[in-house]
Design a protein around this motif. Structure first.
Motif, short mmCIF file in Angstrom:
data_model
loop_
_atom_site.label_atom_id
_atom_site.label_comp_id
_atom_site.label_asym_id
_atom_site.label_seq_id
_atom_site.Cartn_x
_atom_site.Cartn_y
_atom_site.Cartn_z
N LEU A 103 1.54 17.74 4.43
CA LEU A 103 1.08 17.23 5.72
C LEU A 103 -0.28 16.55 5.63
N THR A 104 -1.28 17.30 5.15
CA THR A 104 -2.62 16.70 5.06
C THR A 104 -2.64 15.55 4.07
N GLY A 105 -1.90 15.69 2.97
CA GLY A 105 -1.81 14.60 2.01
C GLY A 105 -1.20 13.35 2.62
N ALA A 106 -0.16 13.54 3.44
CA ALA A 106 0.46 12.40 4.13
C ALA A 106 -0.52 11.73 5.09
N PHE A 107 -1.30 12.55 5.79
CA PHE A 107 -2.34 12.01 6.68
C PHE A 107 -3.34 11.17 5.90
N ARG A 108 -3.78 11.68 4.76
CA ARG A 108 -4.81 10.95 3.99
C ARG A 108 -4.31 9.59 3.52
N VAL A 109 -3.10 9.55 2.98
CA VAL A 109 -2.62 8.27 2.47
C VAL A 109 -2.27 7.31 3.61
N ALA A 110 -1.78 7.84 4.72
CA ALA A 110 -1.48 6.97 5.86
C ALA A 110 -2.75 6.37 6.44
N LYS A 111 -3.79 7.18 6.54
CA LYS A 111 -5.07 6.68 7.05
C LYS A 111 -5.61 5.57 6.16
N ARG A 112 -5.53 5.79 4.85
CA ARG A 112 -6.06 4.78 3.91
C ARG A 112 -5.22 3.51 3.94
N ALA A 113 -3.90 3.65 3.99
CA ALA A 113 -3.03 2.47 4.00
C ALA A 113 -3.17 1.67 5.29
N ALA A 114 -3.43 2.36 6.39
CA ALA A 114 -3.50 1.69 7.69
C ALA A 114 -4.58 0.61 7.73
N LYS A 115 -5.63 0.78 6.94
CA LYS A 115 -6.73 -0.19 6.95
C LYS A 115 -6.23 -1.59 6.60
N SER A 116 -5.52 -1.72 5.49
CA SER A 116 -5.05 -3.04 5.07
C SER A 116 -3.92 -3.54 5.96
N MET A 117 -3.11 -2.61 6.47
CA MET A 117 -2.00 -3.02 7.34
C MET A 117 -2.52 -3.61 8.65
N ILE A 118 -3.54 -3.00 9.20
CA ILE A 118 -4.13 -3.50 10.44
C ILE A 118 -4.72 -4.89 10.22
N ARG A 119 -5.43 -5.04 9.09
CA ARG A 119 -6.01 -6.36 8.78
C ARG A 119 -4.93 -7.41 8.61
N GLY A 120 -3.84 -7.03 7.96
CA GLY A 120 -2.76 -7.98 7.69
C GLY A 120 -1.78 -8.15 8.84
N LYS A 121 -1.92 -7.31 9.88
CA LYS A 121 -1.04 -7.36 11.06
C LYS A 121 0.43 -7.20 10.67
N TRP A 122 0.66 -6.39 9.65
CA TRP A 122 2.02 -6.08 9.21
C TRP A 122 1.97 -4.84 8.33
N GLY A 123 2.89 -3.93 8.55
CA GLY A 123 2.92 -2.75 7.68
C GLY A 123 4.11 -1.87 7.97
#
Length: 242
Positions: free
Chosen positions: A108-128
């Motif tokens: 659970l916490t591991g999934a949160f950490r990687v999702a939080k980190r991945a979201a940065k580039s996805m938000i910038r790219g407007k696709w994920g």
């Protein structure tokens, strides 16, 4: 590249727990689709052509370093498959705090950490695309798996909250919920347990890792852009409606 079921566009993909079992099948599926794939794992070797990065998802610094390595090699992360998971099964009266903490921290916490980190580039790219590997027992329940089933159930809430936060940015978040799949994790189960579950699975067989990978690949595709906050069972009908 040739259009495939994974996507018509080559993407930068990260799979956690990608060197074995279901994770490896997912990695191979994306690799076959022409994507640039990084596998984050604590052991084993990824398939040829995949960037292998040693990463303990319970360590925020390791997660950040792994994403930086993936981004340098493959570009901003566009697809995250949060698949890393462990089990420490026992009945609740025998379950130690350490058994609980270890499973929650990875699953659970591991999934949160990687999702939080991945979201940065996805938000910038407007696709994920974010896909969590859940489990049929997350909603169906399983004696002796209070820690594991709780961690997997919580991923549904995580995906649905991310859907509400990130949906307007072109980012989807879903859960694939495998049933009993032929992997090293199920290989250690006693024969009587396997027989009992086979009797309750309408398909009357265990699933294959490739079948889970196909569902994951669809959710990560261009075609699945209007599917978010969903739980997709790959369980032969075991958990129907749960």
């Amino acid at each position: 590249m040739t259009e495939t079921s994974t996507s018509a566009v080559a993407r930068s993909v990260v799979v956690t727990g990608g060197n074995r079992g279901i994770g490896r099948a997912i990695v191979e599926k994306f690799l076959a689709g022409g994507h640039r794939v990084a596998s984050f794992d604590m052991g084993g070797e990824p398939p040829e052509g995949v960037l292998g990065v040693t990463c303990n998802v319970t360590d925020s610094e390791q997660v950040d370093a792994a994403f930086k390595a993936a981004e340098e090699a493959n570009g901003p992360v566009e697809v995250l498959i949060a698949n890393a998971g462990i089990t420490k099964d026992t009945l609740i009266l025998r379950m130690s705090d350490a058994d609980w903490d270890a499973v929650i921290n990875v699953n659970l916490t591991g999934a949160f950490r990687v999702a939080k980190r991945a979201a940065k580039s996805m938000i910038r790219g407007k696709w994920g695309r974010i896909v969590f590997t859940g489990s049929v027992v997350g909603l169906y329940g399983s004696a002796g798996q209070v820690n594991y089933s709780s961690s997997k159930a919580a991923l549904v809430g995580m995906a649905r909250s991310l859907t509400r936060e990130l949906g307007s940015r072109g980012v989807t978040a879903n859960v694939v919920a495998p049933g009993f799949i032929e992997t090293d994790m199920t290989a250690v189960l006693p024969e009587d347990v396997i027989a009992r579950y086979l009797a309750s699975i309408p398909a009357a067989r265990l699933g294959q890792p490739s079948e889970v990978a196909s569902a994951v690949a669809f959710l990560a595709s261009e075609e699945a852009g209007f599917i978010s906050g969903a739980v997709i069972p790959v369980d032969g009908g075991l958990g129907m409606g749960h």
